[in-house]
Design an enzyme around this catalytic site. Structure first.
Site, short mmCIF file in Angstrom:
data_model
loop_
_atom_site.label_atom_id
_atom_site.label_comp_id
_atom_site.label_asym_id
_atom_site.label_seq_id
_atom_site.Cartn_x
_atom_site.Cartn_y
_atom_site.Cartn_z
N GLU A 1 48.40 46.45 26.64
CA GLU A 1 48.46 47.74 27.43
C GLU A 1 49.38 48.76 26.93
OE1 GLU A 1 48.63 46.37 31.65
OE2 GLU A 1 46.31 46.29 31.51
N ASP B 1 41.33 39.91 35.21
CA ASP B 1 42.50 40.45 35.72
C ASP B 1 42.79 40.36 37.32
OD1 ASP B 1 45.26 41.50 35.67
OD2 ASP B 1 44.34 43.49 35.49
N GLU C 1 47.03 42.92 44.51
CA GLU C 1 46.74 44.31 43.60
C GLU C 1 45.47 44.45 43.85
OE1 GLU C 1 47.60 43.86 39.36
OE2 GLU C 1 46.47 45.96 39.13
O1 GCW Z 1 46.16 44.59 35.67
C1 GCW Z 1 47.36 45.20 35.03
C2 GCW Z 1 47.80 45.73 36.10
C3 GCW Z 1 49.23 46.07 35.41
C4 GCW Z 1 50.16 44.96 35.12
C5 GCW Z 1 49.10 44.13 34.01
C6 GCW Z 1 49.91 42.87 33.47
C7 GCW Z 1 52.38 44.70 34.75
O2 GCW Z 1 47.36 46.74 36.79
O3 GCW Z 1 50.13 47.01 36.56
O4 GCW Z 1 51.27 45.35 34.39
O5 GCW Z 1 48.01 43.93 34.57
O6 GCW Z 1 49.59 41.96 34.08
O7 GCW Z 1 50.61 43.00 32.50
#
Ligand code: GCW
Length: 638
Positions: free
Chosen positions: A254, A333, A361
């Site tokens: 990311e 995720d 989340e």
């Molecule tokens: O799904 C994503 C989250 C991010 C997070 C990432 C991760 C910390 O939306 O906020 O970043 O996973 O786990 O690295």
């Protein structure tokens, strides 16, 4: 109101005098555990005089964190294998006394020696995916905390067996990158608070630190200067915090830099940091959340859930022995329902840890009630092979259980009071993955609210059912991702559909889902043959996860005889009704709890009801409009 007086601040360590307890005296090894025992006994007896002796000792026959508790109100002995074990024994005794136990013949030892919380806290004081206020550690670009509160936090965590915490976000920006160079004395003071509780710190580091902080031209892990930079910086860190547990690294993930962008492997990237940590006994926790977050949605060949296995499995054996791969429990995720990651248990020569999320989340953001323990029980129950389940951590070479924290500056720590149950469950289940959701939930309710059956039974039932309820009004049958983009609360069926994130349901007028079997993207092939075969075939694929692996027409008949479309309608109506049931339950037990427990939860349940109604109407309308198939029961769909 003074935060310490608000219900919830003490969580499962409620000051509650239990009349039936005798008075206690203490003998044996003096020190931190002894003092904690004394305070805990005062909390439960109000300092009642008496002569039931509790003897504390260290026993060489136990491992460091193990303990035994034996005896009765004629006299009790706690023995720990080491200081941590003794402390756990003290908390173990206090919890048992709180729940009315009078005879003790307990031997406990943790299933894994690494039970870890990851805070996603930023130096500006915000918390990524945090729903409980601000950071407990940082404010306005500085390390800033309330020492008394951190001390109480450390006690809460130690009382459920957590023994490592990462204090800063895995998304490391410049200021938090500097934790390992500019802010070490302050980090060391935090470590001092947690140390007596047997909790070691971890720091998230930036993969490009050598360039970013050291001014080097590159952060290439094979560059000698880079390796030396890591060695020197790490040595400096250990001067300040000699018992640091290690570094946590999110790389090539990311938009975070990583070895791949420099033409190096994940192992080469991890090992350069591991080598710097090695002389100090530190661990490089290396996250496996590596996937292409710039996918073209038209690309139907790339399948995001396959990414972690594809990147890491071929490198099995290439990682140094102080690298621990940190693998999210599912291949997507932290969705409401996912299969386990095929990478878990798949590498014989690589150390691995499993990452869960206590922060909610995608699971209601601590507005909606959601019992994560129920989901974790399934995750632990998940087969890795025909004979082994994930909960056999040792057998599957899973050496750490990690979770993203759900705590913050809110007076009750977790925003939603009942979300404390998730934190409690995490610690307990990381210690002993054979515990059931029902067991840990009952313990939590008993410790927090007491055992009055008029409150106890309804509250336990409500919490335990909450995962299923949330799932009913969420995305159906494991397909996930129908959330509002970015903030991830509330429904948006197509929100992620035409995006770059690799998260597609591909619904059209006839069918929905991605075929991930051998006829499709082939995700199933990454699993052990036993699990692969189970998922390959619709007849054996567990129905609740069906849309993760199979594309189904809307008139597909489920085992119940119901069509898929009718199932979607029914569950979404039911989910809302169930939340109304939660509100009724909460009202019915109102008189048995303090008003400052009742009111904030009631407010959140009202918010949850609105959310559930929104989900119901958005999801049902979406599918009605796509398919034109009416609800058999003639209910209103928009
Ligand atoms: O799904 C994503 C989250 C991010 C997070 C990432 C991760 C910390 O939306 O906020 O970043 O996973 O786990 O690295």
């Amino acid at each position: 109101m003074d935060k310490n007086n608000q219900f919830g601040y003490h969580a499962w360590l409620q000051p509650r005098v239990i009349e039936s307890l005798p008075g206690f005296t203490l003998s044996g090894l003096e020190g931190f555990a002894y003092d904690e025992c004394k305070k805990g006994i005062a909390r439960l007896t109000g300092g009642k005089p008496g002569n039931t002796n509790i003897e504390l000792s260290i026993s060489d026959t136990l491992t460091h964190e193990a303990y035994t508790i034996t005896g009765s109100f004629d006299g009790i002995s706690i023995a720990g294998g080491g200081e941590s074990g003794l402390l756990y024994g003290v908390y173990g005794l206090l919890a048992r006394l709180s729940q009315g136990q009078t005879q003790f013949d307990v031997t406990e030892k943790p299933a894994t020696s690494r039970r870890i919380l990851n805070h996603w806290d930023n130096i500006d004081g915000s918390v990524e995916r945090g729903y409980s206020g601000k950071s407990l550690f940082f404010k306005d670009g500085q390390i800033a905390y309330d020492p008394e509160r951190l001390h109480d936090y450390a006690r809460l965590l130690a009382s459920i067996g957590i023994n490592q915490i990462c204090i800063n976000n895995v998304n490391v920006y410049f200021q938090s990158a500097q934790l390992i160079t500019q802010k070490l004395p302050d980090v060391a003071r935090i470590a001092d608070i947690f140390r007596p509780f047997g909790i070691k710190l971890i720091i998230s580091v930036h993969f490009e630190s050598p360039a970013l902080l050291g001014g080097l031209e590159t952060s290439d892990p094979l560059d000698e200067d880079v390796a030396n930079w890591w060695k020197q910086a790490t040595a400096e860190v250990y001067k300040h915090i000699p018992d640091l547990a290690g570094f946590l690294i999110k790389a090539d993930s990311e938009f975070r830099a990583g070895p791949m962008s420099l033409g190096r492997t994940q192992a080469e990237g991890a090992n350069v940091i591991a080598k710097a940590l090695k002389p100090f006994g530190g661990m490089a926790y290396w996250r496996c959340f590596v996937y292409n977050c710039m996918q073209d949605w038209r690309d139907t060949v790339t399948d995001r859930p396959k990414a972690a296995y594809n990147y890491f499995k071929p490198l099995d054996g290439d990682f140094d022995d102080n690298v621990m791969l940190q693998i999210k429990h599912g291949p997507s995720d932290f969705q409401v329902r996912e299969p386990n990651s095929p990478l878990l248990g798949a590498m014989d020569n690589t150390r691995q840890g499993m990452e869960l999320q206590v922060t909610q989340e995608y699971t209601g953001q601590q507005k909606d009630l959601y019992a994560l323990a129920v989901q974790w029980e399934e995750i632990f129950e998940h087969p890795v092979t025909s004979t082994s389940k994930t909960r056999d951590l040792v057998g599957n070479k899973i050496e750490a259980v990690v979770a993203v924290a759900n705590t913050g500056s809110d007076a009750n720590w977790t925003g939603h009071l009942l979300a404390q149950a998730n934190l409690y469950a995490f610690g307990k289940m990381a210690w002993d993955p054979t515990l059931t959701a029902a067991q840990v939930t009952k313990e939590w309710v008993a410790l927090t609210f007491g055992t009055n059956p008029q409150l106890f039974d309804p509250m336990v039932d409500m919490i335990l059912s909450s995962r299923a309820v949330y799932e009913k009004y969420n995305a159906p049958l494991g397909i996930g991702w129908m959330v509002n983009i970015n903030h991830h609360y509330g429904p948006s069926v197509d929100g992620y559909e035409y995006m770059k994130w690799g998260t597609y349901h591909r619904a059209d007028t006839k069918a929905i889902g991605v075929d991930r079997t051998s006829a499709g993207t082939g995700l199933t092939a990454q699993y052990h043959p036993y699990v692969r075969d189970m998922y390959e075939d619709k007849k054996t694929c567990p129905e609740e996860i069906m849309l993760y692996f199979h594309r189904l027409p809307y008139n597909y008949r489920l085992k119940s005889g119901q069509t898929l479309i009718q199932y979607i309608y029914d569950t979404h109506f039911e989910g809302v009704d169930d939340v109304k049931g939660f509100i009724q339950t909460w009202e019915s037990i109102k008189e048995h709890m303090p008003i400052d427990a009742y009111t904030p939860v009631r407010q959140r349940l009202d918010a949850q009801l609105k959310n559930a109604e929104e989900w119901r109407d958005v999801v049902n309308s979406y599918f009605y409009r796509k398919t034109g198939i009416a609800d058999e029961k003639g209910r209103k769909i928009y």
